[in-house]
Design a protein around this motif. Structure first.
Motif, PDB file in Angstrom:
ATOM      1  N   GLU A 145       0.824  -1.201   0.000  1.00  0.00           N
ATOM      2  CA  GLU A 145       0.000   0.000   0.000  1.00  0.00           C
ATOM      3  C   GLU A 145       0.859   1.252   0.000  1.00  0.00           C
ATOM      4  O   GLU A 145       1.954   1.273   0.565  1.00  0.00           O
ATOM      5  CB  GLU A 145      -0.933   0.028   1.221  1.00  0.00           C
ATOM      6  CG  GLU A 145      -0.217   0.085   2.553  1.00  0.00           C
ATOM      7  CD  GLU A 145      -1.158   0.271   3.731  1.00  0.00           C
ATOM      8  OE1 GLU A 145      -2.382   0.462   3.520  1.00  0.00           O
ATOM      9  OE2 GLU A 145      -0.678   0.241   4.874  1.00  0.00           O
ATOM     10  N   LEU A 146       0.319   2.305  -0.618  1.00  0.00           N
ATOM     11  CA  LEU A 146       1.003   3.588  -0.637  1.00  0.00           C
ATOM     12  C   LEU A 146       0.934   4.216   0.749  1.00  0.00           C
ATOM     13  O   LEU A 146      -0.146   4.307   1.343  1.00  0.00           O
ATOM     14  CB  LEU A 146       0.352   4.509  -1.663  1.00  0.00           C
ATOM     15  CG  LEU A 146       0.909   5.927  -1.736  1.00  0.00           C
ATOM     16  CD1 LEU A 146       2.343   5.921  -2.248  1.00  0.00           C
ATOM     17  CD2 LEU A 146       0.025   6.798  -2.644  1.00  0.00           C
ATOM     18  N   VAL A 147       2.072   4.663   1.228  1.00  0.00           N
ATOM     19  CA  VAL A 147       2.143   5.348   2.510  1.00  0.00           C
ATOM     20  C   VAL A 147       2.167   6.860   2.304  1.00  0.00           C
ATOM     21  O   VAL A 147       1.400   7.597   2.935  1.00  0.00           O
ATOM     22  CB  VAL A 147       3.395   4.922   3.295  1.00  0.00           C
ATOM     23  CG1 VAL A 147       3.513   5.710   4.593  1.00  0.00           C
ATOM     24  CG2 VAL A 147       3.364   3.426   3.578  1.00  0.00           C
ATOM     25  N   ALA A 148       3.051   7.327   1.437  1.00  0.00           N
ATOM     26  CA  ALA A 148       3.194   8.763   1.199  1.00  0.00           C
ATOM     27  C   ALA A 148       3.952   8.975  -0.099  1.00  0.00           C
ATOM     28  O   ALA A 148       4.730   8.114  -0.525  1.00  0.00           O
ATOM     29  CB  ALA A 148       3.941   9.429   2.352  1.00  0.00           C
ATOM     30  N   ASP A 149       3.723  10.131  -0.729  1.00  0.00           N
ATOM     31  CA  ASP A 149       4.547  10.498  -1.867  1.00  0.00           C
ATOM     32  C   ASP A 149       4.787  11.994  -1.879  1.00  0.00           C
ATOM     33  O   ASP A 149       4.156  12.756  -1.140  1.00  0.00           O
ATOM     34  CB  ASP A 149       3.973   9.992  -3.203  1.00  0.00           C
ATOM     35  CG  ASP A 149       2.590  10.504  -3.521  1.00  0.00           C
ATOM     36  OD1 ASP A 149       1.859   9.815  -4.246  1.00  0.00           O
ATOM     37  OD2 ASP A 149       2.229  11.608  -3.055  1.00  0.00           O
ATOM     38  N   ILE A 150       5.766  12.396  -2.703  1.00  0.00           N
ATOM     39  CA  ILE A 150       6.205  13.780  -2.718  1.00  0.00           C
ATOM     40  C   ILE A 150       6.624  14.133  -4.139  1.00  0.00           C
ATOM     41  O   ILE A 150       7.260  13.327  -4.834  1.00  0.00           O
ATOM     42  CB  ILE A 150       7.359  14.001  -1.711  1.00  0.00           C
ATOM     43  CG1 ILE A 150       7.753  15.468  -1.612  1.00  0.00           C
ATOM     44  CG2 ILE A 150       8.568  13.123  -2.030  1.00  0.00           C
ATOM     45  CD1 ILE A 150       8.671  15.771  -0.431  1.00  0.00           C
ATOM     46  N   THR A 151       6.260  15.321  -4.583  1.00  0.00           N
ATOM     47  CA  THR A 151       6.616  15.750  -5.926  1.00  0.00           C
ATOM     48  C   THR A 151       8.116  16.020  -6.041  1.00  0.00           C
ATOM     49  O   THR A 151       8.826  16.110  -5.031  1.00  0.00           O
ATOM     50  CB  THR A 151       5.831  17.010  -6.304  1.00  0.00           C
ATOM     51  OG1 THR A 151       6.012  17.999  -5.278  1.00  0.00           O
ATOM     52  CG2 THR A 151       4.356  16.711  -6.464  1.00  0.00           C
ATOM     53  N   GLY A 152       8.570  16.168  -7.280  1.00  0.00           N
ATOM     54  CA  GLY A 152       9.994  16.310  -7.532  1.00  0.00           C
ATOM     55  C   GLY A 152      10.651  17.470  -6.797  1.00  0.00           C
ATOM     56  O   GLY A 152      11.758  17.334  -6.265  1.00  0.00           O
ATOM     57  N   ALA A 153       9.968  18.590  -6.765  1.00  0.00           N
ATOM     58  CA  ALA A 153      10.520  19.763  -6.092  1.00  0.00           C
ATOM     59  C   ALA A 153      10.195  19.769  -4.600  1.00  0.00           C
ATOM     60  O   ALA A 153      10.667  20.642  -3.864  1.00  0.00           O
ATOM     61  CB  ALA A 153       9.985  21.035  -6.733  1.00  0.00           C
ATOM     62  N   GLY A 154       9.379  18.824  -4.184  1.00  0.00           N
ATOM     63  CA  GLY A 154       9.039  18.723  -2.773  1.00  0.00           C
ATOM     64  C   GLY A 154       7.903  19.622  -2.324  1.00  0.00           C
ATOM     65  O   GLY A 154       7.611  19.713  -1.131  1.00  0.00           O
ATOM     66  N   GLY A 155       7.232  20.254  -3.271  1.00  0.00           N
ATOM     67  CA  GLY A 155       6.204  21.214  -2.895  1.00  0.00           C
ATOM     68  C   GLY A 155       4.853  20.633  -2.551  1.00  0.00           C
ATOM     69  O   GLY A 155       4.004  21.316  -1.990  1.00  0.00           O
ATOM     70  N   SER A 156       4.643  19.361  -2.888  1.00  0.00           N
ATOM     71  CA  SER A 156       3.353  18.741  -2.633  1.00  0.00           C
ATOM     72  C   SER A 156       3.551  17.325  -2.122  1.00  0.00           C
ATOM     73  O   SER A 156       4.383  16.583  -2.644  1.00  0.00           O
ATOM     74  CB  SER A 156       2.521  18.722  -3.914  1.00  0.00           C
ATOM     75  OG  SER A 156       1.266  18.119  -3.691  1.00  0.00           O
ATOM     76  N   THR A 157       2.787  16.984  -1.097  1.00  0.00           N
ATOM     77  CA  THR A 157       2.867  15.655  -0.509  1.00  0.00           C
ATOM     78  C   THR A 157       1.472  15.053  -0.397  1.00  0.00           C
ATOM     79  O   THR A 157       0.460  15.766  -0.427  1.00  0.00           O
ATOM     80  CB  THR A 157       3.509  15.699   0.882  1.00  0.00           C
ATOM     81  OG1 THR A 157       2.751  16.592   1.722  1.00  0.00           O
ATOM     82  CG2 THR A 157       4.946  16.200   0.821  1.00  0.00           C
ATOM     83  N   ASN A 158       1.465  13.741  -0.238  1.00  0.00           N
ATOM     84  CA  ASN A 158       0.206  13.010  -0.135  1.00  0.00           C
ATOM     85  C   ASN A 158       0.432  11.871   0.849  1.00  0.00           C
ATOM     86  O   ASN A 158       1.510  11.260   0.838  1.00  0.00           O
ATOM     87  CB  ASN A 158      -0.174  12.456  -1.514  1.00  0.00           C
ATOM     88  CG  ASN A 158      -1.428  11.627  -1.477  1.00  0.00           C
ATOM     89  OD1 ASN A 158      -2.463  12.070  -1.020  1.00  0.00           O
ATOM     90  ND2 ASN A 158      -1.328  10.402  -1.969  1.00  0.00           N
ATOM     91  N   TYR A 159      -0.576  11.618   1.702  1.00  0.00           N
ATOM     92  CA  TYR A 159      -0.429  10.577   2.723  1.00  0.00           C
ATOM     93  C   TYR A 159      -1.649   9.660   2.757  1.00  0.00           C
ATOM     94  O   TYR A 159      -2.782  10.095   2.522  1.00  0.00           O
ATOM     95  CB  TYR A 159      -0.290  11.219   4.110  1.00  0.00           C
ATOM     96  CG  TYR A 159       0.946  12.055   4.284  1.00  0.00           C
ATOM     97  CD1 TYR A 159       0.929  13.423   4.026  1.00  0.00           C
ATOM     98  CD2 TYR A 159       2.150  11.468   4.696  1.00  0.00           C
ATOM     99  CE1 TYR A 159       2.079  14.185   4.168  1.00  0.00           C
ATOM    100  CE2 TYR A 159       3.300  12.225   4.849  1.00  0.00           C
ATOM    101  CZ  TYR A 159       3.252  13.583   4.581  1.00  0.00           C
ATOM    102  OH  TYR A 159       4.391  14.345   4.724  1.00  0.00           O
ATOM    103  N   ALA A 160      -1.390   8.425   3.107  1.00  0.00           N
ATOM    104  CA  ALA A 160      -2.480   7.513   3.415  1.00  0.00           C
ATOM    105  C   ALA A 160      -3.172   8.000   4.683  1.00  0.00           C
ATOM    106  O   ALA A 160      -2.526   8.548   5.588  1.00  0.00           O
ATOM    107  CB  ALA A 160      -1.945   6.098   3.625  1.00  0.00           C
ATOM    108  N   ASP A 161      -4.468   7.799   4.752  1.00  0.00           N
ATOM    109  CA  ASP A 161      -5.219   8.258   5.927  1.00  0.00           C
ATOM    110  C   ASP A 161      -4.668   7.654   7.226  1.00  0.00           C
ATOM    111  O   ASP A 161      -4.678   8.305   8.270  1.00  0.00           O
ATOM    112  CB  ASP A 161      -6.698   7.888   5.782  1.00  0.00           C
ATOM    113  CG  ASP A 161      -7.423   8.745   4.754  1.00  0.00           C
ATOM    114  OD1 ASP A 161      -8.530   8.338   4.334  1.00  0.00           O
ATOM    115  OD2 ASP A 161      -6.898   9.809   4.386  1.00  0.00           O
ATOM    116  N   SER A 162      -4.183   6.435   7.133  1.00  0.00           N
ATOM    117  CA  SER A 162      -3.726   5.726   8.329  1.00  0.00           C
ATOM    118  C   SER A 162      -2.464   6.335   8.940  1.00  0.00           C
ATOM    119  O   SER A 162      -2.143   6.036  10.103  1.00  0.00           O
ATOM    120  CB  SER A 162      -3.476   4.254   8.000  1.00  0.00           C
ATOM    121  OG  SER A 162      -2.522   4.128   6.969  1.00  0.00           O
TER     122      SER A 162
END
Length: 115
Positions: free
Chosen positions: A45-62
């Motif tokens: 499962e996806l835990v987190a990701d981050i764009t190339g420049a680091g300006g945007s992140t995304n997280y699993a709800d858990s």
């Protein structure tokens, strides 16, 4: 292309760990980087990701509010700071990115949360 994770280990519930993923062989700053995990008997499962420049992140709800993904493009490294760890966070954690339709994974690092 190479992704090498480190920083896993055994930690008590409520503890913290910081995972690192050292990347090489590609233009690191151009790609979104992700952390996935796979627990025994469960799907990856996806835990987190981050764009190339680091300006945007995304997280699993858990993991929202407990984990923080970051990157240092000068060091070609992506990090996952994990706080307030729970037994259900126990898994192998993988670094990942996708380029030109190809998936690239690290070898994984084991995180075990147990008293």
């Amino acid at each position: 292309v190479q992704l090498v994770e480190s920083g896993g280990g055994l930690v008590q519930p409520g503890g913290s760990l910081r995972l690192s993923c050292a990347a090489s062989g590609f233009t690191f700053s151009s790609y979104r980087m992700s952390w996935y995990r796979q627990a025994p008997g469960k799907e990856r499962e996806l835990v987190a990701d981050i764009t190339g420049a680091g300006g945007s992140t995304n997280y699993a709800d858990s993991v929202k509010g407990r984990f923080t993904i970051s990157r240092d493009n000068a060091k070609n490294t992506v990090y996952l700071q994990m706080n307030s760890l729970k037994p259900e966070d126990t898994a192998v954690y993988y670094c990942y990115f996708r380029r030109w339709g190809n998936d690239y994974w690290g070898q994984g690092t084991q995180v075990t949360v147990s008293s």
